[in-house]
Enzyme design. Structure first.
Site, PDB file in Angstrom:
ATOM      1  N   GLU A  89     -49.782 -30.297 -89.875  1.00 48.28           N
ATOM      2  CA  GLU A  89     -49.357 -28.974 -90.338  1.00 48.28           C
ATOM      3  C   GLU A  89     -48.006 -29.002 -91.053  1.00 48.28           C
ATOM      4  O   GLU A  89     -47.801 -28.314 -92.054  1.00 48.28           O
ATOM      5  CB  GLU A  89     -49.308 -27.991 -89.160  1.00 48.28           C
ATOM      6  CG  GLU A  89     -50.666 -27.535 -88.657  1.00 48.28           C
ATOM      7  CD  GLU A  89     -51.324 -28.514 -87.696  1.00 48.28           C
ATOM      8  OE1 GLU A  89     -52.468 -28.257 -87.280  1.00 48.28           O
ATOM      9  OE2 GLU A  89     -50.684 -29.549 -87.373  1.00 48.28           O
ATOM     10  N   ALA A 125     -53.595 -19.849 -85.161  1.00 47.58           N
ATOM     11  CA  ALA A 125     -52.179 -19.509 -85.269  1.00 47.58           C
ATOM     12  C   ALA A 125     -51.326 -20.308 -84.300  1.00 47.58           C
ATOM     13  O   ALA A 125     -50.161 -20.595 -84.581  1.00 47.58           O
ATOM     14  CB  ALA A 125     -51.985 -18.008 -85.024  1.00 47.58           C
ATOM     15  N   HIS A 175     -55.397 -21.471 -78.113  1.00 48.38           N
ATOM     16  CA  HIS A 175     -56.134 -20.930 -79.253  1.00 48.38           C
ATOM     17  C   HIS A 175     -56.140 -19.401 -79.248  1.00 48.38           C
ATOM     18  O   HIS A 175     -57.005 -18.789 -79.872  1.00 48.38           O
ATOM     19  CB  HIS A 175     -57.587 -21.425 -79.238  1.00 48.38           C
ATOM     20  CG  HIS A 175     -57.735 -22.900 -79.359  1.00 48.38           C
ATOM     21  ND1 HIS A 175     -57.523 -23.759 -78.297  1.00 48.38           N
ATOM     22  CD2 HIS A 175     -58.076 -23.682 -80.416  1.00 48.38           C
ATOM     23  CE1 HIS A 175     -57.738 -25.003 -78.693  1.00 48.38           C
ATOM     24  NE2 HIS A 175     -58.070 -24.985 -79.975  1.00 48.38           N
TER      25      HIS A 175
END
Length: 658
Positions: free
Chosen positions: A397, A421, A464
């Site tokens: 990321e 997210a 999650h």
């Protein structure tokens, strides 16, 4: 030291000498000014000039270079005006950051230089993004990025090398191995013989270069750059050199063995090259004196300009207005031709129409290409737009967010999909320290959208299910969007992509396939900072966003006696404060509900603002309702108790009866 002239003519040989002499003389002057208290800090590159000068000379003017603190030679070789450099170091207006950052923490598009941030690693990923833009445009260019041996321990280094290798990006990764990361010797930093050995694991070419030999640096880098322009691919270079002064001047060099200092002093890149040129009859004492007089005059005249410049001044309005790049919102009206679709379909439609609108919009994320992403937002996109624009990424990321920044620097737009997210924590640093600050620091925009599938209620557990918008609403320079309905999801996403500033778009995955709405089929936009009054009433005000909007509407339907305003914020940064104040002044009672945990969340700030600005209008204490102060649990019953829906109903009834 052995020098091989090769095909270089005397003029080129002298040019390299003068190019090294200039940053050395500037540094020597800066050290004097530092002792006089006329500058505040200095990171010395004395002894490493051959690397900066040789690499920069090998690059073309239109090719980007990303230096670090000890690369003054990059700036002087690219002919950055000295008065602006000196003003930068003095925090004056003529500097590149208008006093907002110091030393080499800046960039200049005019000279194709992108300065580093103190976190070091992200600039490697930024170089990937710049090179990706060149590759996609079929421009045969090289991007060079510098790092020290210490920063090669950072995860960003490894992520950036891997991405560059997988995508065949023409990036020249330049490691200046100068022996110490501040005071930590190389033997305590890595356990391989040479840092270039790491290239094998990434399927990359690599070279070791004598960083104190200007001819070796220039000729080898020039040869490699020419090869990379013909066949794009990354190459890892390790320049063996030494840092002759402290990490910065206050650090000193007492931790360095004296014998080692003497050894490297004999390898001074300028003294040795000067001696070689004198022996060859290419350089004379008269030429040396001429160069020194010319450079000294240039230094002194430009120092005078910097010192004569008044101290920087500003005002609150100017500072606030320059956190973001100015954005002239372009309104695209909704058509009357609508279709009833899910929120997930609306997101996909907005993204697809934006891809059609912007030919240089690139989407990056894990599994987003042929697979279509875990939520199938981009299903079918590769067939329509191609894999060059819809790019599967490795699981990295941080490097991908940094690459998005690089795309923006090179004039493209980027959308990054966080698979969940929660995973943004692995890319947190470049978001809050690079994207958010870059325009305020040196006027560069970050044309990046980060899509954030978020939220609980689907039994996904602690990793999650977070709704972590408050991490980012606290950070000046970021914009944050959080739609609750399909039409908002599409219109706010298209606006986010139009924005030249970094935007995080939170998409509640629990709403993806459960919420339907009439969505115009055409391309349209919705402005940021305008909340939506969903219901109008007199008894109290409910302010909320995301999934909590639907909880509020559902509970109000159970209690028709409660005549309430329901305000859907839609965007959290910028926040529609005026609409919040308006509803509070009308009803006199306010309850704020959020899915995020309570402490430090949006509700806390709204409550404080209302208390400060609308206290005389309140008929009851402001109520905040949020999830429990725990991670998000997995089991259905636990998750239901974690979420604030039931507590919100109780608090609503209590406030109504107050």
């Amino acid at each position: 030291m052995r020098y091989h002239i090769g095909d270089l003519n005397p003029e080129e040989l002298l040019d390299l000498y003068r190019a090294m002499l200039k940053p050395r003389m500037i540094e020597e002057k800066m050290l004097v000014l530092l002792r006089q208290g006329k500058i505040s800090k200095w990171f010395s590159g004395i002894g490493q000039e051959a690397i900066s000068v040789g690499v920069t000379q090998a690059l073309r003017e239109e090719e980007y270079i990303l230096p670090m603190h000890r690369n003054l030679g990059v700036f002087t070789t690219r002919n950055v005006p000295l008065n602006r450099l000196f003003s930068q170091w003095q925090g004056k207006k003529s500097g590149f950051t208008q006093g907002r950052d110091r030393s080499f923490h800046f960039g200049t598009q005019e000279h194709r230089i992108v300065g580093m941030i103190s976190h070091l690693g992200p600039q490697l990923g930024v170089a990937d993004g710049i090179a990706l833009a060149d590759l996609l445009r079929r421009k045969r260019r090289v991007t060079a990025v510098f790092t020290g041996e210490g920063a090669t321990s950072e995860g960003d280094f490894h992520e950036a090398l891997n991405v560059a290798s997988v995508w065949n990006l023409p990036v020249l990764f330049c490691i200046e191995n100068n022996g110490y990361g501040l005071s930590t010797p190389t033997k305590e930093q890595y356990n391989c013989k040479d840092l270039v050995d790491r290239a094998k694991g990434y399927g990359m070419e690599s070279r070791i270069i004598d960083g104190n030999n200007i001819l070796e640096v220039y000729t080898k880098v020039n040869e490699l750059c020419n090869a990379m322009r013909k066949r794009p691919r990354p190459i890892l270079l390790e320049f063996k050199t030494f840092r002759m002064r402290g990490h910065e001047e206050a650090s000193g060099t007492k931790y360095v063995p004296e014998k080692l200092m003497k050894k490297w002093a004999k390898k001074d890149p300028i003294a040795n090259y000067e001696e070689f040129l004198l022996e060859k009859g290419i350089l004379t004492e008269a030429i040396i004196d001429g160069y020194k007089n010319e450079i000294s005059t240039e230094i002194n005249s430009n120092l005078k300009l910097a010192f004569d410049e008044p101290a920087i001044d500003s005002n609150e309005t100017k500072e606030l207005n320059e956190v973001y790049q100015k954005f002239d919102y372009e309104y695209f009206e909704k058509s009357e031709d609508v279709e009833n679709i899910r929120l997930v379909d609306a997101v996909s439609q907005g993204l697809e129409q934006s891809m059609e609108r912007y030919n240089e919009l690139i989407i990056m994320g894990q599994d987003i290409a042929d697979y279509g992403g875990v939520f199938k937002i981009t299903e079918g996109f590769t067939a329509k737009f191609g894999r060059s624009r819809v790019r599967n990424t490795p699981i990295c990321e941080s490097a991908i967010v940094s690459a998005a920044m690089g795309l923006s620097i090179n004039g493209m737009k980027a959308v990054v999909e966080m698979q969940f997210a929660d995973f943004v924590s692995s890319g947190f640093n470049p978001i809050v320290n690079y994207l958010a600050k870059v325009h305020y620091r040196w006027g560069q925009n970050a044309d990046v959208v980060i899509r954030m599938p978020c939220g609980a209620g689907v039994g996904a557990g602690p990793f999650h299910s977070q709704t972590n918008e408050a991490w980012f609403t606290k950070t000046p320079g970021l914009k944050v969007v959080y739609p609750a309905f399909p039409d908002d999801a599409k219109g706010l996403l298209t606006t986010a992509i139009n924005e030249p500033n970094p935007v995080l778009v939170f998409e509640h995955k629990g709403l993806y396939r459960s919420v339907y709405g009439d969505v115009p089929k055409n391309y349209y936009t919705i402005p940021f900072g305008e909340a939506n009054l969903l219901r109008s009433g007199e008894s109290l005000s409910i302010v909320t966003y995301g999934a909590a909007v639907h909880w509020a509407l559902e509970i109000l339907d159970k209690h028709p006696e409660i005549d309430a305003d329901v305000l859907d914020l839609r965007t959290l940064q910028p926040l529609d404060v005026e609409s919040v104040f308006r509803t509070v002044k009308k009803t006199g009672k306010l309850i704020i509900v959020q899915e995020d945990t309570l402490f430090g969340g949006i509700a806390s700030d709204i409550s404080a603002m209302v208390m400060e600005n609308c206290f005389e209008f309140l008929d009851a204490p402001v109520q905040r309702v949020a999830s429990l102060e725990t991670p998000v649990p997995f089991a259905k019953n636990l998750e239901a108790k974690y979420l604030p829906k039931q507590r919100f109903e109780a608090a609503l009834l209590e406030l109504y009866a107050y």
